[in-house]
Design a protein around this motif. Structure first.
Motif, short mmCIF file in Angstrom:
data_model
loop_
_atom_site.label_atom_id
_atom_site.label_comp_id
_atom_site.label_asym_id
_atom_site.label_seq_id
_atom_site.Cartn_x
_atom_site.Cartn_y
_atom_site.Cartn_z
N ALA A 177 0.84 -1.20 0.00
CA ALA A 177 0.00 0.00 0.00
C ALA A 177 0.88 1.25 0.00
O ALA A 177 2.07 1.19 0.32
N GLU A 178 0.29 2.39 -0.37
CA GLU A 178 1.03 3.64 -0.31
C GLU A 178 1.51 3.88 1.12
O GLU A 178 0.78 3.67 2.08
N THR A 179 2.76 4.28 1.26
CA THR A 179 3.40 4.39 2.57
C THR A 179 2.93 5.63 3.33
O THR A 179 2.52 6.62 2.73
N PRO A 180 3.02 5.62 4.67
CA PRO A 180 2.54 6.75 5.47
C PRO A 180 3.39 8.01 5.30
O PRO A 180 4.60 7.94 5.07
N LEU A 181 2.73 9.15 5.42
CA LEU A 181 3.40 10.45 5.51
C LEU A 181 3.01 11.02 6.87
O LEU A 181 1.86 11.45 7.06
N LEU A 182 3.92 11.03 7.81
CA LEU A 182 3.60 11.37 9.19
C LEU A 182 4.16 12.73 9.58
O LEU A 182 5.34 13.01 9.34
N PRO A 183 3.34 13.58 10.19
CA PRO A 183 3.86 14.87 10.67
C PRO A 183 4.72 14.66 11.91
O PRO A 183 4.45 13.79 12.73
N SER A 184 5.78 15.44 12.02
CA SER A 184 6.62 15.38 13.22
C SER A 184 5.88 16.05 14.38
O SER A 184 5.30 17.12 14.23
N HIS A 185 5.91 15.42 15.55
CA HIS A 185 5.29 16.00 16.73
C HIS A 185 6.26 16.84 17.55
O HIS A 185 5.87 17.81 18.19
N ARG A 186 7.54 16.46 17.56
CA ARG A 186 8.51 17.15 18.41
C ARG A 186 9.82 17.49 17.70
O ARG A 186 10.40 18.54 17.94
N TYR A 187 10.30 16.60 16.85
CA TYR A 187 11.63 16.76 16.28
C TYR A 187 11.76 18.06 15.47
O TYR A 187 12.74 18.80 15.59
N GLY A 188 10.78 18.33 14.64
CA GLY A 188 10.83 19.52 13.82
C GLY A 188 10.83 20.81 14.62
O GLY A 188 11.55 21.76 14.30
N GLU A 189 10.03 20.85 15.67
CA GLU A 189 9.97 22.05 16.51
C GLU A 189 11.34 22.35 17.12
O GLU A 189 11.75 23.51 17.23
N LYS A 190 12.06 21.32 17.55
CA LYS A 190 13.38 21.51 18.15
C LYS A 190 14.36 22.15 17.17
O LYS A 190 15.26 22.89 17.58
N LEU A 191 14.18 21.86 15.88
CA LEU A 191 15.08 22.39 14.87
C LEU A 191 14.57 23.68 14.23
O LEU A 191 15.23 24.24 13.35
N GLY A 192 13.40 24.13 14.65
CA GLY A 192 12.83 25.32 14.04
C GLY A 192 12.17 25.05 12.70
O GLY A 192 12.07 25.95 11.86
N ILE A 193 11.73 23.80 12.49
CA ILE A 193 11.03 23.42 11.25
C ILE A 193 9.65 22.91 11.66
O ILE A 193 9.44 21.70 11.81
N PRO A 194 8.68 23.80 11.86
CA PRO A 194 7.37 23.35 12.37
C PRO A 194 6.59 22.47 11.42
O PRO A 194 5.79 21.64 11.86
N ASP A 195 6.82 22.62 10.11
CA ASP A 195 6.11 21.80 9.12
C ASP A 195 7.05 20.71 8.59
O ASP A 195 7.50 20.74 7.44
N LEU A 196 7.34 19.74 9.45
CA LEU A 196 8.23 18.64 9.07
C LEU A 196 7.43 17.34 9.00
O LEU A 196 6.65 17.03 9.90
N TYR A 197 7.65 16.60 7.92
CA TYR A 197 6.96 15.32 7.71
C TYR A 197 7.98 14.22 7.42
O TYR A 197 9.05 14.47 6.86
N PHE A 198 7.60 13.00 7.79
CA PHE A 198 8.42 11.83 7.50
C PHE A 198 7.66 10.92 6.55
O PHE A 198 6.55 10.46 6.85
N LYS A 199 8.24 10.66 5.38
CA LYS A 199 7.68 9.69 4.44
C LYS A 199 8.31 8.34 4.77
O LYS A 199 9.48 8.09 4.49
N VAL A 200 7.53 7.47 5.42
CA VAL A 200 8.06 6.24 5.99
C VAL A 200 8.01 5.13 4.93
O VAL A 200 7.03 4.40 4.81
N GLU A 201 9.10 5.00 4.19
CA GLU A 201 9.17 4.08 3.06
C GLU A 201 9.58 2.68 3.52
O GLU A 201 10.71 2.24 3.31
#
Length: 410
Positions: free
Chosen positions: A82-106
């Motif tokens: 199936a098409e793989t998940p695209l998950l928003p970051s809950h904490r990691y992105g905020e720590k780096l100053g990237i509030p709109d960070l997503y992980f494409k879990v292939e």
């Protein structure tokens, strides 16, 4: 509406050949071939928007943009990818100053991104009447071809380098692959595989196979379908470079068809232990030259002479992106941080895209990368020994609550 496939076309000289010839490289100039679609039919297929997954195999979901002649073969090949998940970051992105960070879990059926390309390659092997599928691989692709080849009733033969994760070898063996372990690196394994393809007329599922690139395009289509828009920045691990080239092809198609209104900036990530494409980028070169590998805990993306290197450079430069190299210490730290902060377990080659973020935000023009997607290309169980060791195994305690309390406070 299905996109009309017009055959194969050379990425350099434009030589066109019919699909039936299935050439891995141009018969005139030797450059890589690309599956050529009718631009009009591709635009028409995309005019109604991107299809919803609806729980279907991505071979069926993306059927309208894939070169499949016999749809009945999809069920024979599919492992439920199936098409793989695209998950928003809950904490990691905020720590780096990237509030709109997503992980494409292939992490497909065989726990890596390789299943996208393999599913279509094995289907095309059936269409062409081939009995044996093969490739050279650092491990993940070997497992994928072994699984899909066996599923389709074909004979999978996979060539791996001397130093490869035991877990990946075991996966290939369990999936029925004939594992040929070469006393050498990936270049040696690739050379021998190529010679066997010529000698035995096997179907090559890796390296320059144009159907592999055509299928990997669906990675980018999936991101846009899930976001409902184009991302601003996409970070992609680069070994041989096929994933970067496929993403560039896909985003260009969607931009030309009006599905997206801008091209994302593509960022390639390599290991400091083996970064020939990154070096060429930062030195302003158009050609990627081989480098001497240094020791690394990663057995993947350690390709010192990447087949698609030249085209990776084009993808990065044409989209205003950049190349970043990360260390073993970077990816080890990132694997643990992703597990602890996001509940994601990824292998070294997959974690490098996230490890690169710390460096990316320091690159002029990338201080605010916008909506950012990191490609996590494989599950941590492919190389489970990297991020931890036996010293972390907890000791045995008595079966009493007092002992548990003491353990928790220690």
């Amino acid at each position: 509406m299905h996109t009309e496939c017009l055959g194969l076309v050379c990425r350099e000289c434009g030589k066109r050949i019919p699909e039936a010839e299935c050439a891995l490289s141009c018969p005139d100039c030797g450059a890589p071939m690309r599956v050529m679609f009718s631009e009009a039919s591709l635009r028409q297929a995309l005019s109604a928007g991107l299809p919803a997954p609806e729980g279907r195999s991505f071979l069926r979901q993306w059927r309208s943009i894939l070169p499949i002649s016999d749809e009945s073969l999809i069920d024979r090949v599919s492992l439920g990818e199936a098409e793989t998940p695209l998950l928003p970051s809950h904490r990691y992105g905020e720590k780096l100053g990237i509030p709109d960070l997503y992980f494409k879990v292939e992490q497909g059926p065989t726990l890596s991104l390789k299943d996208r390309g393999t599913a279509l390659c094995v289907l095309k092997a059936l269409e062409f009447g081939c009995k044996t599928v093969c490739l050279s691989s650092s491990g993940n692709n070997a497992a994928s071809v072994s699984a899909y080849g066996s599923r389709a009733g074909l004979n999978p033969v996979v060539f791996v380098q001397k130093h490869v994760s035991a877990a990946k070898i075991f996966k290939s063996l369990v999936y029925g692959g004939r594992v040929v372990r070469i006393d050498g690196d990936m270049a040696a394994a690739s050379r021998i595989c190529g010679e066997m393809v010529k000698r035995r007329k096997w179907f090559q599922c890796g390296g320059p196979n144009p159907y592999r690139i055509a299928a990997k395009r669906t990675f980018a289509y999936g991101i846009v379908q899930q976001l409902g828009r184009a991302p601003d920045t996409v970070l992609i691990p680069c070994g041989g470079g096929a994933g970067m080239v496929a993403a560039h092809d896909a985003f260009r198609e969607m931009f030309a068809a009006g599905v997206i209104d801008r091209m994302p900036r593509l960022v390639g990530v390599q290991l400091q232990a083996c970064d020939p494409t990154a070096r060429a980028f930062h030195e302003g070169r158009d050609a990627v030259t081989p480098v001497d590998k240094k020791p690394s805990l990663s057995d993947a993306i350690m390709n010192n002479n990447p087949y698609w290197g030249r085209y990776c450079l084009q993808a990065v430069r044409e989209t205003g992106g950049t190349m970043i190299s990360v260390s073993d210490a970077d990816f080890i730290r990132t694997i643990r941080e992703l597990g602890r902060e996001e509940g994601l377990f990824t292998e070294p080659a997959g974690s490098v895209s996230v490890a690169a973020l710390r460096y990316l935000v320091k690159v002029p023009g990338f201080e605010n990368p916008g909506l950012t997607v990191c490609n996590l290309t494989g599950h941590g169980l492919n190389v489970p020994q990297v991020a931890t060791d036996e010293s972390e195994t907890p000791g045995v305690i008595p079966p009493t609550v007092e002992a548990v309390e003491a353990f928790l406070q220690s």
